[in-house]
Design an enzyme around this catalytic site. Structure first.
Site, mmCIF file in Angstrom:
data_model
loop_
_atom_site.group_PDB
_atom_site.id
_atom_site.type_symbol
_atom_site.label_atom_id
_atom_site.label_comp_id
_atom_site.label_asym_id
_atom_site.label_seq_id
_atom_site.Cartn_x
_atom_site.Cartn_y
_atom_site.Cartn_z
ATOM 1 N N TYR A 1 32.344 16.257 49.120
ATOM 2 C CA TYR A 1 33.513 15.457 49.506
ATOM 3 C C TYR A 1 33.331 13.992 49.094
ATOM 4 O O TYR A 1 34.186 13.399 48.434
ATOM 5 C CB TYR A 1 33.743 15.565 51.013
ATOM 6 N N THR B 1 43.886 13.607 62.070
ATOM 7 C CA THR B 1 44.736 14.635 61.438
ATOM 8 C C THR B 1 43.993 15.971 61.578
ATOM 9 O O THR B 1 42.902 16.027 62.153
ATOM 10 C CB THR B 1 44.924 14.352 59.932
HETATM 11 P P1 NAI Z 1 45.244 17.341 56.213
HETATM 12 O O1 NAI Z 1 44.309 18.475 56.132
HETATM 13 O O2 NAI Z 1 46.251 17.305 57.293
HETATM 14 O O3 NAI Z 1 46.023 17.154 54.844
HETATM 15 C C1 NAI Z 1 45.568 17.583 53.586
HETATM 16 C C2 NAI Z 1 46.757 18.195 52.896
HETATM 17 O O4 NAI Z 1 46.386 18.580 51.561
HETATM 18 C C3 NAI Z 1 47.227 19.450 53.618
HETATM 19 O O5 NAI Z 1 48.633 19.399 53.774
HETATM 20 C C4 NAI Z 1 46.819 20.571 52.694
HETATM 21 O O6 NAI Z 1 47.667 21.695 52.779
HETATM 22 C C5 NAI Z 1 46.914 19.858 51.348
HETATM 23 N N1 NAI Z 1 46.175 20.561 50.298
HETATM 24 C C6 NAI Z 1 44.897 20.978 50.322
HETATM 25 N N2 NAI Z 1 44.586 21.619 49.186
HETATM 26 C C7 NAI Z 1 45.705 21.582 48.419
HETATM 27 C C8 NAI Z 1 46.033 22.061 47.141
HETATM 28 N N3 NAI Z 1 45.151 22.741 46.409
HETATM 29 N N4 NAI Z 1 47.287 21.832 46.665
HETATM 30 C C9 NAI Z 1 48.177 21.171 47.391
HETATM 31 N N5 NAI Z 1 47.948 20.696 48.625
HETATM 32 C C10 NAI Z 1 46.721 20.900 49.128
HETATM 33 O O7 NAI Z 1 44.332 16.049 56.270
HETATM 34 P P2 NAI Z 1 44.671 14.520 56.015
HETATM 35 O O8 NAI Z 1 43.722 13.771 56.827
HETATM 36 O O9 NAI Z 1 46.107 14.251 56.166
HETATM 37 O O10 NAI Z 1 44.249 14.342 54.482
HETATM 38 C C11 NAI Z 1 45.069 13.721 53.516
HETATM 39 C C12 NAI Z 1 44.174 12.990 52.525
HETATM 40 O O11 NAI Z 1 43.522 11.922 53.205
HETATM 41 C C13 NAI Z 1 43.087 13.852 51.904
HETATM 42 O O12 NAI Z 1 42.950 13.543 50.539
HETATM 43 C C14 NAI Z 1 41.845 13.408 52.658
HETATM 44 O O13 NAI Z 1 40.672 13.606 51.914
HETATM 45 C C15 NAI Z 1 42.158 11.941 52.883
HETATM 46 N N6 NAI Z 1 41.372 11.326 53.941
HETATM 47 C C16 NAI Z 1 41.485 11.759 55.238
HETATM 48 C C17 NAI Z 1 40.714 11.168 56.226
HETATM 49 C C18 NAI Z 1 40.787 11.580 57.660
HETATM 50 O O14 NAI Z 1 39.938 11.122 58.452
HETATM 51 N N7 NAI Z 1 41.743 12.380 58.090
HETATM 52 C C19 NAI Z 1 39.777 10.075 55.909
HETATM 53 C C20 NAI Z 1 39.748 9.714 54.522
HETATM 54 C C21 NAI Z 1 40.531 10.319 53.594
#
Ligand code: NAI
Length: 256
Positions: A162, A197
């Site tokens: 990651y 989230t």
């Molecule tokens: P989340 O798990 O709610 O959202 C991730 C989204 O990406 C989901 O809707 C999922 O269905 C989608 N996804 C995953 N694989 C996919 C694919 N192959 N094609 C299309 N969609 C796909 O989690 P969150 O937190 O909203 O994550 C959003 C972004 O923020 C991610 O890139 C994550 O790495 C980043 N992030 C999140 C943090 C956190 O603490 N929640 C911290 C730092 C970064």
């Protein structure tokens, strides 16, 4: 609205948000629509977004849902075209948000786990940005916002795939910014800390230990990213490219 406030206005603009069915992506789509942008919400299962899109339209916003798995390279260009056709205008903002996490010791991570993380967080974001940039360059304007992570700025145990994928995304942001700066397309990244989230559930049971390393002593909410997102997406950030904005309650300052 005074001249400075109007810099953040997205009236007449269109945005594409990947991974928009939950968490940061879903919140951001709603937030950008609220500031006047037409929004395309992309998700692996677009039918899950039907109710969300219907609500947005009922509130007077322009929105559509498109099916897209960002690991399916051949599906990216058609999804972008479908979104532009559905919104009836070119898309000038990409929020490269789709991502997955895998928490496990480096020596234990399977090839499948490593591939899934890199294919989604890095290759998916790369190809997504490539498609967006090709279209944006033709019009000489656009803003790409990559959702990286504080894990891409500092090392964290059990986050090898990651963290490395997000560090690479930050590096990619800078190279894309260099190559596209003269063509009117800006590329920046946001590095969120711990945001509440679905992904955050991976840290169940160790929240108190994480909180001790966050100077502001609270986890973030998706709405805490709004300021940085709007700055980078709008004309307010018109002289910014290649930047990485941490939004993490100071966590990156006090990692250990
Ligand atoms: P989340 O798990 O709610 O959202 C991730 C989204 O990406 C989901 O809707 C999922 O269905 C989608 N996804 C995953 N694989 C996919 C694919 N192959 N094609 C299309 N969609 C796909 O989690 P969150 O937190 O909203 O994550 C959003 C972004 O923020 C991610 O890139 C994550 O790495 C980043 N992030 C999140 C943090 C956190 O603490 N929640 C911290 C730092 C970064």
């Amino acid at each position: 609205m005074n001249a400075q406030a109007s810099l953040f206005d997205l009236q007449g603009r269109a945005a594409f948000i990947s991974g928009a069915s939950s968490g940061i992506g879903l919140h951001t789509a709603r937030m950008l629509a609220g500031t006047g942008a037409a929004v395309a919400l992309a998700a692996r299962r677009a039918d899950r977004l039907d109710a969300v899109v219907a609500d947005m339209r009922a509130a007077g916003h322009r929105a559509c849902a498109v099916t897209l798995d960002v690991t399916d390279a051949a599906a990216i260009a058609p999804a972008w075209q479908e979104a532009e056709a559905a919104l009836g205008q070119p898309i000038g903002i990409l929020v490269n948000n789709a991502g997955v996490i895998h928490v496990e010791r480096f020596v234990e991570q399977s090839p499948e786990a490593v591939s899934r993380v890199f294919d989604t967080n890095l290759k998916g974001a790369y190809l997504m940005a490539q498609e967006a940039a090709r279209c944006m360059v033709q019009r000489g304007e656009g803003s790409i916002v990559n959702i990286a992570s504080s894990s891409g700025l500092r090392a964290g145990g059990q986050m090898s795939s990651y963290g490395a994928s997000k560090a690479a995304l930050i590096h990619l942001t800078q190279i894309m910014a260099l190559e596209l700066a003269g063509k009117g397309v800006r590329v920046n990244a946001i590095a969120p800390g711990n945001i509440e989230t679905d992904m955050h559930a991976e840290f169940a049971g160790i929240e108190q230990g994480i909180l001790k390393r966050i100077p502001m002593r609270r986890f973030g909410k998706p709405s805490d990213l709004d300021g940085a997102m709007l700055l980078l997406a709008s004309d307010a950030g018109r002289y910014m490219t290649g930047t990485v904005i941490p939004v993490d309650g100071g966590q990156v300052l006090s990692w250990m």
